[in-house]
Design a protein around this motif. Structure first.
Motif, PDB file in Angstrom:
ATOM      1  N   ASP A 160       0.831  -1.207   0.000  1.00  0.00           N
ATOM      2  CA  ASP A 160       0.000   0.000   0.000  1.00  0.00           C
ATOM      3  C   ASP A 160       0.865   1.258   0.000  1.00  0.00           C
ATOM      4  N   LEU A 161       1.950   1.221   0.759  1.00  0.00           N
ATOM      5  CA  LEU A 161       2.848   2.377   0.829  1.00  0.00           C
ATOM      6  C   LEU A 161       3.464   2.662  -0.540  1.00  0.00           C
ATOM      7  N   ARG A 162       3.861   1.622  -1.239  1.00  0.00           N
ATOM      8  CA  ARG A 162       4.463   1.849  -2.551  1.00  0.00           C
ATOM      9  C   ARG A 162       3.470   2.510  -3.498  1.00  0.00           C
ATOM     10  N   ARG A 163       2.224   2.065  -3.457  1.00  0.00           N
ATOM     11  CA  ARG A 163       1.209   2.688  -4.327  1.00  0.00           C
ATOM     12  C   ARG A 163       1.022   4.163  -3.979  1.00  0.00           C
ATOM     13  N   GLU A 164       1.045   4.476  -2.690  1.00  0.00           N
ATOM     14  CA  GLU A 164       0.893   5.870  -2.273  1.00  0.00           C
ATOM     15  C   GLU A 164       2.042   6.726  -2.781  1.00  0.00           C
ATOM     16  N   LEU A 165       3.260   6.205  -2.683  1.00  0.00           N
ATOM     17  CA  LEU A 165       4.420   6.967  -3.160  1.00  0.00           C
ATOM     18  C   LEU A 165       4.375   7.149  -4.675  1.00  0.00           C
ATOM     19  N   ASP A 166       3.973   6.104  -5.380  1.00  0.00           N
ATOM     20  CA  ASP A 166       3.832   6.227  -6.840  1.00  0.00           C
ATOM     21  C   ASP A 166       2.882   7.370  -7.184  1.00  0.00           C
ATOM     22  N   GLN A 167       1.758   7.442  -6.485  1.00  0.00           N
ATOM     23  CA  GLN A 167       0.751   8.455  -6.766  1.00  0.00           C
ATOM     24  C   GLN A 167       1.244   9.858  -6.411  1.00  0.00           C
ATOM     25  N   LEU A 168       1.912  10.003  -5.275  1.00  0.00           N
ATOM     26  CA  LEU A 168       2.393  11.316  -4.854  1.00  0.00           C
ATOM     27  C   LEU A 168       3.462  11.849  -5.805  1.00  0.00           C
ATOM     28  N   ALA A 169       4.425  10.986  -6.149  1.00  0.00           N
ATOM     29  CA  ALA A 169       5.482  11.414  -7.073  1.00  0.00           C
ATOM     30  C   ALA A 169       4.885  11.788  -8.426  1.00  0.00           C
ATOM     31  N   GLY A 170       3.933  10.985  -8.913  1.00  0.00           N
ATOM     32  CA  GLY A 170       3.298  11.285 -10.189  1.00  0.00           C
ATOM     33  C   GLY A 170       2.521  12.590 -10.153  1.00  0.00           C
ATOM     34  N   ARG A 171       1.860  12.869  -9.029  1.00  0.00           N
ATOM     35  CA  ARG A 171       1.067  14.098  -8.905  1.00  0.00           C
ATOM     36  C   ARG A 171       1.958  15.334  -8.922  1.00  0.00           C
ATOM     37  N   ILE A 172       3.085  15.280  -8.179  1.00  0.00           N
ATOM     38  CA  ILE A 172       3.990  16.425  -8.138  1.00  0.00           C
ATOM     39  C   ILE A 172       4.587  16.670  -9.519  1.00  0.00           C
ATOM     40  N   ASN A 173       5.010  15.595 -10.161  1.00  0.00           N
ATOM     41  CA  ASN A 173       5.588  15.753 -11.502  1.00  0.00           C
ATOM     42  C   ASN A 173       4.546  16.242 -12.502  1.00  0.00           C
ATOM     43  N   GLY A 174       3.317  15.747 -12.346  1.00  0.00           N
ATOM     44  CA  GLY A 174       2.264  16.202 -13.247  1.00  0.00           C
ATOM     45  C   GLY A 174       1.940  17.673 -13.066  1.00  0.00           C
ATOM     46  N   ASP A 175       2.014  18.166 -11.817  1.00  0.00           N
ATOM     47  CA  ASP A 175       1.672  19.563 -11.524  1.00  0.00           C
ATOM     48  C   ASP A 175       2.776  20.548 -11.912  1.00  0.00           C
ATOM     49  N   TYR A 176       4.054  20.117 -11.789  1.00  0.00           N
ATOM     50  CA  TYR A 176       5.134  21.102 -11.882  1.00  0.00           C
ATOM     51  C   TYR A 176       6.164  20.844 -12.979  1.00  0.00           C
ATOM     52  N   ALA A 177       6.203  19.654 -13.561  1.00  0.00           N
ATOM     53  CA  ALA A 177       7.279  19.327 -14.502  1.00  0.00           C
ATOM     54  C   ALA A 177       7.257  20.213 -15.740  1.00  0.00           C
ATOM     55  N   GLU A 178       8.421  20.441 -16.287  1.00  0.00           N
ATOM     56  CA  GLU A 178       8.590  21.105 -17.576  1.00  0.00           C
ATOM     57  C   GLU A 178       9.116  20.068 -18.572  1.00  0.00           C
ATOM     58  N   PHE A 179       9.141  20.421 -19.830  1.00  0.00           N
ATOM     59  CA  PHE A 179       9.609  19.459 -20.823  1.00  0.00           C
ATOM     60  C   PHE A 179      11.065  19.085 -20.612  1.00  0.00           C
ATOM     61  N   ASP A 180      11.840  19.938 -19.898  1.00  0.00           N
ATOM     62  CA  ASP A 180      13.247  19.636 -19.664  1.00  0.00           C
ATOM     63  C   ASP A 180      13.567  19.495 -18.167  1.00  0.00           C
ATOM     64  N   TRP A 181      12.532  19.310 -17.335  1.00  0.00           N
ATOM     65  CA  TRP A 181      12.767  19.212 -15.886  1.00  0.00           C
ATOM     66  C   TRP A 181      11.707  18.337 -15.232  1.00  0.00           C
ATOM     67  N   THR A 182      12.169  17.329 -14.500  1.00  0.00           N
ATOM     68  CA  THR A 182      11.295  16.468 -13.706  1.00  0.00           C
ATOM     69  C   THR A 182      11.597  16.739 -12.234  1.00  0.00           C
ATOM     70  N   PRO A 183      10.662  17.309 -11.477  1.00  0.00           N
ATOM     71  CA  PRO A 183      10.949  17.684 -10.089  1.00  0.00           C
ATOM     72  C   PRO A 183      11.355  16.507  -9.203  1.00  0.00           C
ATOM     73  N   VAL A 184      10.632  15.364  -9.321  1.00  0.00           N
ATOM     74  CA  VAL A 184      10.892  14.202  -8.466  1.00  0.00           C
ATOM     75  C   VAL A 184      11.458  13.068  -9.314  1.00  0.00           C
ATOM     76  N   ARG A 185      12.596  12.562  -8.895  1.00  0.00           N
ATOM     77  CA  ARG A 185      13.143  11.336  -9.470  1.00  0.00           C
ATOM     78  C   ARG A 185      13.000  10.253  -8.401  1.00  0.00           C
ATOM     79  N   TYR A 186      12.135   9.313  -8.643  1.00  0.00           N
ATOM     80  CA  TYR A 186      11.777   8.302  -7.648  1.00  0.00           C
ATOM     81  C   TYR A 186      12.268   6.938  -8.134  1.00  0.00           C
ATOM     82  N   VAL A 187      13.170   6.330  -7.359  1.00  0.00           N
ATOM     83  CA  VAL A 187      13.775   5.047  -7.716  1.00  0.00           C
ATOM     84  C   VAL A 187      13.352   4.020  -6.671  1.00  0.00           C
ATOM     85  N   ALA A 188      12.512   3.069  -7.065  1.00  0.00           N
ATOM     86  CA  ALA A 188      11.953   2.093  -6.120  1.00  0.00           C
ATOM     87  C   ALA A 188      12.732   0.780  -6.162  1.00  0.00           C
ATOM     88  N   ARG A 189      14.029   0.869  -6.153  1.00  0.00           N
ATOM     89  CA  ARG A 189      14.871  -0.332  -6.126  1.00  0.00           C
ATOM     90  C   ARG A 189      16.178   0.031  -5.427  1.00  0.00           C
TER      91      ARG A 189
END
Length: 457
Positions: A293-322
């Motif tokens: 459940d925690l992993r799903r929550e982190l996936d959603q949060l990282a995706g939401r932040i990147n969706g709200d703020y990312a630019e074509f040449d900038w990804t705010p959150v780099r999330y590595v789940a390994r």
């Protein structure tokens, strides 16, 4: 811990005993396996699958882990798992007992093996036995939620020395022993109890674990010129880097950390397209639903932040789940302007110490640290935060990103001095020295029954 204990065994000799990490099909525990590797003797046993599920995945991680981290809502008690926990500790004691010499010192580690000394004592062990808990210890108001909590507390009294990471954990343990068993600490910081006719004094003390400070600093210096660190720098351009790295666990405050970073971008828009947050969260305990459940929550949060703020040449959150290699992480720590470590509750947290050790003395980064981490007791150069307050975390991140070089150097130097004084090896040496000072409890006088039924000592 592994580094420190290997140094002790290489220097003083001894035996590393425990679970092999392998499981067997069938109803029985595996045979003892002995081996020697890099100058250290090992003795391990396999667990059968049912005992692994009950002892490790069940009681240890579904019950004791959330309990000791103050997360009662996640505690899932199962009496069969409690029985497996006790049974595996008993099997460990039976396997270890024949290997012990009369003058050996035994050092047992962590919450999975709390009853091991009591099981060894039941088999006749009279050696000095120490125990170290690497996670927090809660007060009785929390600990009492565990069914049969008094039994686990009494298991601690089979040790000659019980160590914890911080003064806060020491206070929690003392409170549980007082309110749960009615035992008051004496002037020396110990408690005295009577068990099976043996009067034993158990010393309680705090020993903050450290890291191999110089070794990790050297690793970071070398890794800074490695391929991975260079790729990271090239991808960042002139942006600043915030880094966090730990295994995926609900005690680490990972969702709170992402919310804090999101609040930074929302409240301090001057950092938009100017800072990147790298979070490494290696998966762990995938068999436990809470972790999935925690992993799903982190996936959603990282995706939401990147969706709200990312630019074509900038990804705010780099999330590595390994998992990422330790040397690679050391290079990332050295390159990062901010180390973000925000557990909701931690015994110590060595990532915070590794981040500081990895820094370039001429341009060190800033550590933003949860006040609930054990490391916060001694790392007074960090910027402390309450991870439950996303807005406050954003403010401290903004402060860290804008901190002048002079203040960064001053804060880093203070923390680095402490890390060089309190290393992992010194932690082990200090604990074992205190254990050696403890008096060994004498067995009760032998009792002989005569034919007439009278007793003669």
């Amino acid at each position: 811990m592994a580094v420190a204990l290997k140094d002790v065994l290489k220097t003083n000799g001894g035996l590393w005993f425990g679970w092999s990490g392998d499981t067997l099909k069938g109803p029985t525990t595996g045979e003892l396996k002995a081996m020697r590797h890099q100058g250290i003797d090992y003795a391990t046993i396999d667990l059968n699958e049912n005992d692994y599920k009950g002892f490790y995945a069940g009681y240890s991680n579904n019950i004791l882990w959330p309990l000791f981290h103050f997360r009662l809502g996640l505690l899932e008690y199962d009496r069969k798992q409690a029985e497996a926990y006790r049974r595996v500790n008993r099997d460990f004691a039976k396997a270890l007992m024949p290997l012990l010499g009369p003058d050996d010192t035994i050092w047992i580690h962590d919450y999975q093996l709390i009853p091991l000394a009591a099981e060894l004592r039941a088999l006749g062990a009279r050696q000095r036995i120490g125990f170290f808990l690497h996670i927090p210890f809660p007060p009785w108001a929390v600990f009492s939620a565990l069914p049969d909590a008094e039994v686990l507390l009494r298991d601690l009294l089979a040790y000659d020395l019980v160590g914890v990471q911080t003064r806060r954990d020491l206070a929690g343990m003392a409170n549980s022993l007082q309110d749960g068993l009615g035992l008051e600490l004496d002037a020396g910081g110990g408690v005295t109890s009577l068990r099976d006719g043996v009067k034993r004094r158990t010393q309680l003390s705090a020993h903050a674990i450290g890291i191999d400070t110089r070794g990790f600093a050297t690793t970071a210096r070398k890794a800074a010129f490695g391929t991975d660190a260079q790729r990271m720098k090239d991808s960042m351009g002139d942006r600043q880097l915030i880094v966090g790295a730990e295994r995926l666990d609900y005690t680490k405050g990972l969702p709170h950390r992402l919310r804090g970073f999101g609040a930074l971008l929302a409240n301090f828009p001057e950092h938009l397209n100017r800072v990147t947050y790298l979070q490494v969260a290696a998966r762990s305990r995938n068999e436990v639903a809470t972790y999935r459940d925690l992993r799903r929550e982190l996936d959603q949060l990282a995706g939401r932040i990147n969706g709200d703020y990312a630019e074509f040449d900038w990804t705010p959150v780099r999330y590595v789940a390994r998992a990422v290699a330790r040397d690679t992480l050391a290079g990332f720590y050295r390159a990062a302007d901010v180390g973000l470590v925000t557990p909701l509750r931690d015994g110590m947290n060595l990532v915070a110490k590794e981040y500081v050790a990895a820094q370039d003395p001429e341009k060190p980064g800033v550590l933003v640290l949860s006040s609930f981490a054990g490391a916060a007791e001694s790392m007074d150069g960090a910027l402390l935060v309450n991870p439950l307050d996303a807005e406050a975390m954003a403010e401290q991140l903004d402060r860290a990103l804008k901190m002048p070089l002079g203040e960064r150097k001053e804060r880093w130097a203070t923390m680095m001095q402490g890390l060089e004084e309190q290393t992992a090896s010194r932690w082990a040496e200090n604990f074992l020295a205190e254990l050696a000072e403890q008096d060994v409890a004498e067995p009760p006088p032998a009792v002989e029954f005569t034919a007439a039924g009278t007793v003669r000592n």
